[in-house]
Design an enzyme around this catalytic site. Sequence first.
Site, PDB file in Angstrom:
ATOM      1  CB  CYS A   1      -1.521   3.894   0.370  1.00 19.78           C
ATOM      2  SG  CYS A   1      -2.133   4.735   1.817  1.00 19.78           S
TER       3      CYS A   1
ATOM      4  CB  CYS B   1      -3.427   2.712   4.224  1.00 17.81           C
ATOM      5  SG  CYS B   1      -1.862   2.559   3.394  1.00 17.81           S
TER       6      CYS B   1
ATOM      7  CE  LYS C   1      -5.376  -0.931   7.228  1.00 13.00           C
ATOM      8  NZ  LYS C   1      -3.922  -0.956   7.439  1.00 13.00           N
TER       9      LYS C   1
ATOM     10  CE1 TYR D   1      -0.474  -3.583   6.917  1.00 10.51           C
ATOM     11  CE2 TYR D   1       1.534  -4.790   6.512  1.00 10.51           C
ATOM     12  CZ  TYR D   1       0.624  -3.825   6.138  1.00 10.51           C
ATOM     13  OH  TYR D   1       0.829  -3.108   4.985  1.00 10.51           O
TER      14      TYR D   1
ATOM     15  CD  GLU E   1      -4.131  -3.862   9.316  1.00  7.02           C
ATOM     16  OE1 GLU E   1      -3.448  -3.042   9.951  1.00  7.02           O
ATOM     17  OE2 GLU E   1      -4.218  -3.827   8.074  1.00  7.02           O
TER      18      GLU E   1
ATOM     19  CG  HIS F   1      -6.972  10.934  35.678  1.00  8.70           C
ATOM     20  ND1 HIS F   1      -6.733   9.580  35.626  1.00  8.70           N
ATOM     21  CD2 HIS F   1      -8.065  11.109  36.471  1.00  8.70           C
ATOM     22  CE1 HIS F   1      -7.628   8.960  36.386  1.00  8.70           C
ATOM     23  NE2 HIS F   1      -8.443   9.862  36.897  1.00  8.70           N
TER      24      HIS F   1
ATOM     25  CD  GLU G   1      -4.401   8.439  33.606  1.00  4.61           C
ATOM     26  OE1 GLU G   1      -3.942   9.221  34.443  1.00  4.61           O
ATOM     27  OE2 GLU G   1      -5.608   8.110  33.559  1.00  4.61           O
TER      28      GLU G   1
HETATM   29  C1  LIG Z   1      -4.275  -4.209   2.324  1.00  2.00           C
HETATM   30  C2  LIG Z   1      -3.114  -3.274   2.589  1.00  2.00           C
HETATM   31  C3  LIG Z   1      -3.151  -2.476   3.708  1.00  2.00           C
HETATM   32  C4  LIG Z   1      -2.105  -1.598   3.959  1.00  2.00           C
HETATM   33  N1  LIG Z   1      -2.164  -0.834   5.089  1.00  2.00           N
HETATM   34  C5  LIG Z   1      -1.176   0.047   5.354  1.00  2.00           C
HETATM   35  C6  LIG Z   1      -1.254   0.879   6.501  1.00  2.00           C
HETATM   36  O1  LIG Z   1      -2.196   0.810   7.286  1.00  2.00           O
HETATM   37  N2  LIG Z   1      -0.243   1.766   6.702  1.00  2.00           N
HETATM   38  C7  LIG Z   1       0.824   1.873   5.854  1.00  2.00           C
HETATM   39  O2  LIG Z   1       1.691   2.717   6.065  1.00  2.00           O
HETATM   40  N3  LIG Z   1       0.926   1.063   4.772  1.00  2.00           N
HETATM   41  C8  LIG Z   1      -0.046   0.162   4.499  1.00  2.00           C
HETATM   42  N4  LIG Z   1       0.032  -0.626   3.384  1.00  2.00           N
HETATM   43  C9  LIG Z   1       1.256  -0.564   2.553  1.00  2.00           C
HETATM   44  C10 LIG Z   1       1.220   0.639   1.616  1.00  2.00           C
HETATM   45  O3  LIG Z   1       0.052   0.600   0.831  1.00  2.00           O
HETATM   46  C11 LIG Z   1       2.462   0.642   0.734  1.00  2.00           C
HETATM   47  O4  LIG Z   1       3.604   0.594   1.556  1.00  2.00           O
HETATM   48  C12 LIG Z   1       2.546   1.874  -0.158  1.00  2.00           C
HETATM   49  O5  LIG Z   1       1.417   1.997  -0.967  1.00  2.00           O
HETATM   50  C13 LIG Z   1       3.807   1.804  -1.020  1.00  2.00           C
HETATM   51  O6  LIG Z   1       3.856   2.872  -1.921  1.00  2.00           O
HETATM   52  P1  LIG Z   1       4.651   2.721  -3.294  1.00  2.00           P
HETATM   53  O7  LIG Z   1       4.637   4.084  -3.908  1.00  2.00           O
HETATM   54  O8  LIG Z   1       5.941   2.066  -3.075  1.00  2.00           O
HETATM   55  O9  LIG Z   1       3.793   1.718  -4.179  1.00  2.00           O
HETATM   56  P2  LIG Z   1       2.258   1.690  -4.563  1.00  2.00           P
HETATM   57  O10 LIG Z   1       1.445   2.593  -3.722  1.00  2.00           O
HETATM   58  O11 LIG Z   1       1.886   0.258  -4.601  1.00  2.00           O
HETATM   59  O12 LIG Z   1       2.224   2.288  -6.032  1.00  2.00           O
HETATM   60  C14 LIG Z   1       2.782   1.613  -7.122  1.00  2.00           C
HETATM   61  C15 LIG Z   1       1.975   1.962  -8.360  1.00  2.00           C
HETATM   62  O13 LIG Z   1       2.704   1.564  -9.510  1.00  2.00           O
HETATM   63  C16 LIG Z   1       1.792   1.063 -10.464  1.00  2.00           C
HETATM   64  N5  LIG Z   1       2.565   0.250 -11.406  1.00  2.00           N
HETATM   65  C17 LIG Z   1       3.218  -0.911 -11.134  1.00  2.00           C
HETATM   66  N6  LIG Z   1       3.916  -1.312 -12.232  1.00  2.00           N
HETATM   67  C18 LIG Z   1       3.704  -0.376 -13.186  1.00  2.00           C
HETATM   68  C19 LIG Z   1       4.162  -0.212 -14.528  1.00  2.00           C
HETATM   69  N7  LIG Z   1       5.017  -1.081 -15.081  1.00  2.00           N
HETATM   70  N8  LIG Z   1       3.728   0.857 -15.249  1.00  2.00           N
HETATM   71  C20 LIG Z   1       2.884   1.764 -14.697  1.00  2.00           C
HETATM   72  N9  LIG Z   1       2.433   1.661 -13.421  1.00  2.00           N
HETATM   73  C21 LIG Z   1       2.842   0.611 -12.681  1.00  2.00           C
HETATM   74  C22 LIG Z   1       0.781   0.304  -9.648  1.00  2.00           C
HETATM   75  O14 LIG Z   1      -0.429   0.130 -10.341  1.00  2.00           O
HETATM   76  C23 LIG Z   1       0.640   1.228  -8.422  1.00  2.00           C
HETATM   77  O15 LIG Z   1      -0.399   2.160  -8.597  1.00  2.00           O
HETATM   78  C24 LIG Z   1      -1.000  -1.516   3.072  1.00  2.00           C
HETATM   79  C25 LIG Z   1      -0.959  -2.326   1.945  1.00  2.00           C
HETATM   80  C26 LIG Z   1      -2.005  -3.203   1.694  1.00  2.00           C
HETATM   81  C27 LIG Z   1      -1.962  -4.072   0.479  1.00  2.00           C
END
Ligand SMILES: Cc1cc2nc3c(=O)[nH]c(=O)nc-3n(C[C@H](O)[C@H](O)[C@H](O)COP(=O)(O)OP(=O)(O)OC[C@H]3O[C@@H](n4cnc5c(N)ncnc54)[C@H](O)[C@@H]3O)c2cc1C
Length: 450
Positions: free
Chosen positions: A43, A48, A51, A179, A183, A439, A444
Amino acid sequence: MTQYDYDLFVIGAGSGGVRASRIAAGHGARVAIAEEFRVGGTCVIRGCVPKKLLVYASQFADDLSHAADYGWTIDGARFDWPTLRDAVARDVDRLNAAYTRTLETNRVAQFLDRAEITGPNSVQLKSSGQTITAGAILVATGAWPVMPDFPGAEHCITSNEVFHLESLPQRVVIAGAGYIALEFAGIFNALGSAVTVVNRSDTILRSYDIDLRERLLAITRARGITYRFDASFDRIDRQPDGSLVLHPNDGQVPVTADVVLVATGRRAKTEGLGLERVGIELGLRGEIPVDGEGRTACPSIFAVGDVTDRVQLTPVAIREGHAFADGQFGGRRTAVSYEAIPSAVFSQPPLAAVGMTEAEAREKIGDVRVFTSDFRPMKNIFSERIERGYYKLVVDAATDRVLGIHMIGPDAPEILQAAAIAVKAGLTKADFDATVALHPSMAEELVLMR
Ligand SMILES: Cc1cc2nc3c(=O)[nH]c(=O)nc-3n(C[C@H](O)[C@H](O)[C@H](O)COP(=O)(O)OP(=O)(O)OC[C@H]3O[C@@H](n4cnc5c(N)ncnc54)[C@H](O)[C@@H]3O)c2cc1C
């Protein structure tokens, strides 16, 4: 002396992992977290936040084009991609530092390394080779863009790379119609690139209400985005001048582009994680199956966020991480509710929705009443551009309860967040009707639909 190095070891410092670590540490647990790329996760680093900054940047194009209608003369307006790209990167650095500080303040030990599961209570850090033990392991590794396998796929980029382009491409092809695809189509179109969206089916934004999808399609086509539906490409060739030629399998002429962005889906990031060593089998979409409390098939291992592929959104990952930490370390079991989760597409114009679409409600409830408003946003009044907003309320005919709100038009996500409270609270259409309009506003319309 406790048996393990830590009470909790979190793999992945993204939205879910950081929240879970911080809350668990607040409950007194000894917590460590591993991150293989940058603290903050998708994110903050490549989702997010960057973007949305690009969306804001690209919306200036629209505002500038309207400015003359409102009496402003703006000479010499020019856009510079490297300035924007670097400003966005600086903000990502700021957030990365802020998340790192949050973990430090909460005394969460950080390992900037890849972690893999070696047993029900142990992980190994890839670079250092260090083995760490913990009473519980939380997998919060997120999801990863899927890159289809076809000749020339190596010339394509995903949303991971799109934030780092050297220059603004003149011609962009975007594969996919979810999406993220739409976007970026809106961003590049507004910034002046020629955009072609190529999609396997003829459906965009599958989970949204059909009327919103059709309105978005009509408006974005009028704004110059080309759609090639029921098409994919067999191969992509790089030309000597660096351009890419896509050979579609729909019998149509090849498309030439400077950048091909593949946004056809994201898959749970579990490769090489060692889940098979602890008896965790992946679900059909590659996700880690969990129960309501994030528990996997291995009792000491839990998972939250995108890697569980329930609802892949940041606020959902955060809630799941928080509920996990409260449940396991705070003695407070909290179930995450997946009902009435609002979502938005920051397309241009944006759309936003909460609750059931009309089609879903007709299928599940049967007798529904639908109220719509098809209006010209006041800001567009001077403009030659005839872009209309569209709102829809889906109401249960038997109880009068509002089951869903669907909106497309300027600021729809900002308006919908507040309206989502009404849907979550189970308010009725009569409650909407009883609310006095504010308004003049677009919002609204929500209380004026009869
Ligand atoms: C382009 C884009 C736009 C988005 N826009 C939106 C939006 O507008 N609104 C919204 O709500 N959501 C949006 N999302 C989705 C949102 O980013 C995710 O739903 C959210 O980040 C999920 O969180 P998470 O903690 O599950 O995983 P992540 O935030 O992906 O975190 C996982 C982390 O684990 C790390 N990792 C993975 N494997 C390992 C490992 N083996 N050892 C150590 N570290 C590891 C990764 O490097 C990463 O940093 C968007 C996603 C993308 C790609």
